[in-house]
Design an enzyme around this catalytic site. Structure first.
Site, PDB file in Angstrom:
ATOM      1  N   ARG A  53       0.996  -1.254  -0.061  1.00 38.41           N
ATOM      2  CA  ARG A  53       0.043   0.017  -0.077  1.00 38.41           C
ATOM      3  C   ARG A  53       1.053   1.178  -0.150  1.00 38.41           C
ATOM      4  O   ARG A  53       0.726   2.237   0.546  1.00 38.41           O
ATOM      5  CB  ARG A  53      -0.945  -0.008   1.207  1.00 38.41           C
ATOM      6  CG  ARG A  53      -1.770  -1.283   1.122  1.00 38.41           C
ATOM      7  CD  ARG A  53      -2.690  -1.535   0.104  1.00 38.41           C
ATOM      8  NE  ARG A  53      -3.882  -0.730   0.356  1.00 38.41           N
ATOM      9  CZ  ARG A  53      -4.967  -1.021   0.992  1.00 38.41           C
ATOM     10  NH1 ARG A  53      -5.231  -2.041   1.935  1.00 38.41           N
ATOM     11  NH2 ARG A  53      -6.041  -0.229   1.156  1.00 38.41           N
ATOM     12  N   ARG A  62      -5.894  13.572  -3.616  1.00 39.99           N
ATOM     13  CA  ARG A  62      -7.073  13.190  -3.102  1.00 39.99           C
ATOM     14  C   ARG A  62      -7.861  14.397  -2.642  1.00 39.99           C
ATOM     15  O   ARG A  62      -9.290  14.269  -2.327  1.00 39.99           O
ATOM     16  CB  ARG A  62      -6.727  12.181  -2.252  1.00 39.99           C
ATOM     17  CG  ARG A  62      -6.744  10.705  -2.383  1.00 39.99           C
ATOM     18  CD  ARG A  62      -7.938   9.969  -2.905  1.00 39.99           C
ATOM     19  NE  ARG A  62      -8.464   9.363  -1.945  1.00 39.99           N
ATOM     20  CZ  ARG A  62      -9.687   9.998  -1.459  1.00 39.99           C
ATOM     21  NH1 ARG A  62     -10.218  11.105  -2.023  1.00 39.99           N
ATOM     22  NH2 ARG A  62     -10.255   9.402  -0.328  1.00 39.99           N
TER      23      ARG A  62
HETATM   24  O1  1CP Z   1      -4.736  -4.486   2.612  1.00 45.35           O
HETATM   25  C1  1CP Z   1      -4.738  -5.689   2.002  1.00 45.35           C
HETATM   26  O2  1CP Z   1      -4.784  -6.709   2.604  1.00 45.35           O
HETATM   27  C2  1CP Z   1      -4.193  -5.630   0.527  1.00 45.35           C
HETATM   28  C3  1CP Z   1      -5.402  -6.186  -0.180  1.00 45.35           C
HETATM   29  C4  1CP Z   1      -6.607  -4.816  -0.544  1.00 45.35           C
HETATM   30  C5  1CP Z   1      -7.626  -4.989   0.289  1.00 45.35           C
HETATM   31  C6  1CP Z   1      -8.048  -6.090   1.362  1.00 45.35           C
HETATM   32  C7  1CP Z   1      -6.360  -3.912  -1.501  1.00 45.35           C
HETATM   33  C8  1CP Z   1      -5.290  -3.771  -2.238  1.00 45.35           C
HETATM   34  N1  1CP Z   1      -7.910  -3.488  -1.134  1.00 45.35           N
HETATM   35  C9  1CP Z   1      -8.476  -3.851  -0.170  1.00 45.35           C
HETATM   36  C10 1CP Z   1      -9.906  -3.554   0.183  1.00 45.35           C
HETATM   37  C11 1CP Z   1      -9.816  -2.243   0.466  1.00 45.35           C
HETATM   38  N2  1CP Z   1      -9.820  -1.118  -0.176  1.00 45.35           N
HETATM   39  C12 1CP Z   1      -9.519  -1.628   1.877  1.00 45.35           C
HETATM   40  C13 1CP Z   1      -9.401  -2.501   3.191  1.00 45.35           C
HETATM   41  C14 1CP Z   1     -10.584  -2.458   3.927  1.00 45.35           C
HETATM   42  C15 1CP Z   1     -10.594  -3.631   5.120  1.00 45.35           C
HETATM   43  O3  1CP Z   1      -9.856  -3.590   6.027  1.00 45.35           O
HETATM   44  O4  1CP Z   1     -11.459  -4.832   4.956  1.00 45.35           O
HETATM   45  C16 1CP Z   1      -9.395  -0.260   1.949  1.00 45.35           C
HETATM   46  C17 1CP Z   1      -9.205   0.615   3.162  1.00 45.35           C
HETATM   47  C18 1CP Z   1      -9.770   0.179   0.511  1.00 45.35           C
HETATM   48  C19 1CP Z   1      -9.815   1.481   0.011  1.00 45.35           C
HETATM   49  C20 1CP Z   1      -8.510   1.912  -0.583  1.00 45.35           C
HETATM   50  N3  1CP Z   1      -7.551   1.235  -1.564  1.00 45.35           N
HETATM   51  C21 1CP Z   1      -7.729   3.016  -0.354  1.00 45.35           C
HETATM   52  C22 1CP Z   1      -8.239   4.080   0.624  1.00 45.35           C
HETATM   53  C23 1CP Z   1      -8.754   5.213  -0.187  1.00 45.35           C
HETATM   54  C24 1CP Z   1      -8.181   6.504   0.092  1.00 45.35           C
HETATM   55  O5  1CP Z   1      -7.581   7.194  -0.524  1.00 45.35           O
HETATM   56  O6  1CP Z   1      -8.976   7.113   1.028  1.00 45.35           O
HETATM   57  C25 1CP Z   1      -6.503   3.056  -1.103  1.00 45.35           C
HETATM   58  C26 1CP Z   1      -5.496   4.181  -1.301  1.00 45.35           C
HETATM   59  C27 1CP Z   1      -6.599   1.715  -1.850  1.00 45.35           C
HETATM   60  C28 1CP Z   1      -5.419   1.574  -2.839  1.00 45.35           C
HETATM   61  C29 1CP Z   1      -5.200  -0.164  -2.986  1.00 45.35           C
HETATM   62  N4  1CP Z   1      -5.983  -1.036  -2.535  1.00 45.35           N
HETATM   63  C30 1CP Z   1      -4.964  -2.211  -2.617  1.00 45.35           C
HETATM   64  C31 1CP Z   1      -3.801  -1.832  -3.370  1.00 45.35           C
HETATM   65  C32 1CP Z   1      -2.611  -2.942  -3.768  1.00 45.35           C
HETATM   66  C33 1CP Z   1      -3.765  -0.714  -3.572  1.00 45.35           C
HETATM   67  C34 1CP Z   1      -3.146   0.331  -4.494  1.00 45.35           C
HETATM   68  C35 1CP Z   1      -2.012   1.270  -3.623  1.00 45.35           C
HETATM   69  C36 1CP Z   1      -0.818   0.660  -3.303  1.00 45.35           C
HETATM   70  O7  1CP Z   1      -0.404  -0.460  -2.915  1.00 45.35           O
HETATM   71  O8  1CP Z   1       0.211   1.577  -3.592  1.00 45.35           O
END
Ligand code: 1CP
Length: 341
Positions: free
Chosen positions: A26, A39
């Site tokens: 992340r 953002r």
């Molecule tokens: O954390 C992990 O286990 C990685 C796999 C995963 C999961 C479970 C990703 C990959 N996304 C998610 C679902 C998800 N999406 C969650 C977790 C929810 C939970 O705890 O059950 C969240 C918080 C999101 C939203 C999200 N995705 C954000 C926050 C949004 C914001 O800007 O306010 C962000 C930045 C992401 C991007 C993301 N999700 C996953 C990856 C590989 C990425 C790309 C970012 C990176 O790795 O650089």
């Protein structure tokens, strides 16, 4: 396709003789002020559909810290929208407006043409290559079981009781769902490789809540089928399992080059149990809230615990947290990069 000279790729194949590579789970995200600045102007949903902005947030942590790999900016749930799930991220976390509660809900899901419905992801790889010409880029997807967790629970959870019950209440519908997801994720990762991904990672964030029998049937089996479908592309395949320790004997049978290790597990135990795979991990992301001295000490502890560093990709043992002090991220990167030089 997939051809790039890098210590990260070499380490995936177990033959890196140079500096130990590091990237951060992340790594693009809210702990970075430059990400927060973007953002402020655009929602997470819109950002995920804007190839030029995706490339910018992918670039940011790589250049700031000198990381050895980039990762596509998207979400594991992005693939579910064209399949018919209504996904939003109201307060940072995911929310699904029409969760799956019955076998009928599974039948109404669509198989998708990934080139058509996720073309913005392919376009993003073109933009990423322009700003990061020499950095390997990791493509990713969620494992079928982890995707099912969100589709059935409708949001994040600590125990995902609803999807676990669904597997046993409606095994035929669950199998239909897992097969559909296996097919979609295979196509989606193949598309990412063709668009420019140099490695692929499957996030099995929630497989670790399953009993061993269920892990084999509902998580390892479809993940292995996806990886086998990608074999011909000759890019490293990485499987991250959050809570990997109970399943090490099962993972011996999974066709992948590397496994991502969560922070609870001893990474040296995983390296010993899976001698033909590279290991990626596994500093506890919470440690980054400690002093610089303690961060360096815990990083060295992981490095010193391993005999072989040719097959190590340093990383955190789960995603970096939003309030993480940036100076401690720098300390980890510096410690890893200096270790063998
Ligand atoms: O954390 C992990 O286990 C990685 C796999 C995963 C999961 C479970 C990703 C990959 N996304 C998610 C679902 C998800 N999406 C969650 C977790 C929810 C939970 O705890 O059950 C969240 C918080 C999101 C939203 C999200 N995705 C954000 C926050 C949004 C914001 O800007 O306010 C962000 C930045 C992401 C991007 C993301 N999700 C996953 C990856 C590989 C990425 C790309 C970012 C990176 O790795 O650089």
């Amino acid at each position: 396709m997939g051809m790039i000279d890098s210590n990260f790729i070499d380490a995936c194949y177990g033959n890196n003789r140079g500096t130990i590579p590091i990237w951060i789970m992340r790594q693009a995200g809210r702990y970075l002020p430059e990400y927060r600045a973007i953002r402020e102007k655009v929602s997470f949903e819109d950002l995920c559909r804007s190839p030029k902005l995706i490339a910018e947030v992918v670039r940011q942590p790589v250049h700031r810290f000198g990381l050895d790999a980039a990762i596509l900016f998207s979400d594991i749930l992005t693939v579910l929208e064209p399949m018919g799930m209504q996904v939003s991220f109201p307060d940072g976390g995911p929310k699904l407006a029409n969760p799956i509660t019955s076998p009928d809900d599974v039948r109404r899901l669509q198989d998708i043409d990934v080139d058509k419905s996720l073309s913005f992801v392919a376009d993003a790889y073109g933009e990423i290559r322009k700003v990061l010409p020499d950095t390997p880029v990791i493509g990713f997807a969620g494992s079928p079981f982890t995707l099912m967790c969100y589709m059935i629970q409708g949001k994040g959870s600590n125990n995902f009781d609803k999807p676990k019950q669904f597997l046993h209440k409606f095994p035929a519908a669950a199998e239909e769902l897992v097969n559909l997801l296996q097919s979609v994720v295979s196509k989606y990762l193949a598309m990412q490789i063709k668009a420019g991904a140099n490695a692929v990672q499957i996030f099995d964030s929630w497989g670790g809540i399953l009993s061993k029998d269920d892990y084999l049937d509902w998580s390892a089996r479809p993940v292995n089928a996806i990886f086998r479908s990608l074999e011909t592309y000759e890019v490293p395949r990485i499987l991250f399992v959050n809570n990997i320790a109970p399943y090490l004997d099962i993972l011996k049978t999974v066709d992948c080059e590397a496994v991502g290790v969560d922070y609870r597990t001893d990474i040296a135990d995983v390296a010993a149990a899976l001698p033909n795979k590279a290991v990626q991990g596994n500093l506890d992301p919470s440690v980054l809230f400690n002093t610089r001295e303690r961060v360096v000490e815990r990083t060295l502890q992981i490095l010193d615990s391993l005999e072989d560093h040719q097959n190590l990709i340093f990383n955190l043992g789960h995603g970096i947290q939003p309030e993480t002090p940036i100076s401690n991220v720098e300390a980890v990167v510096e410690t890893v990069h200096r270790y063998r030089s």
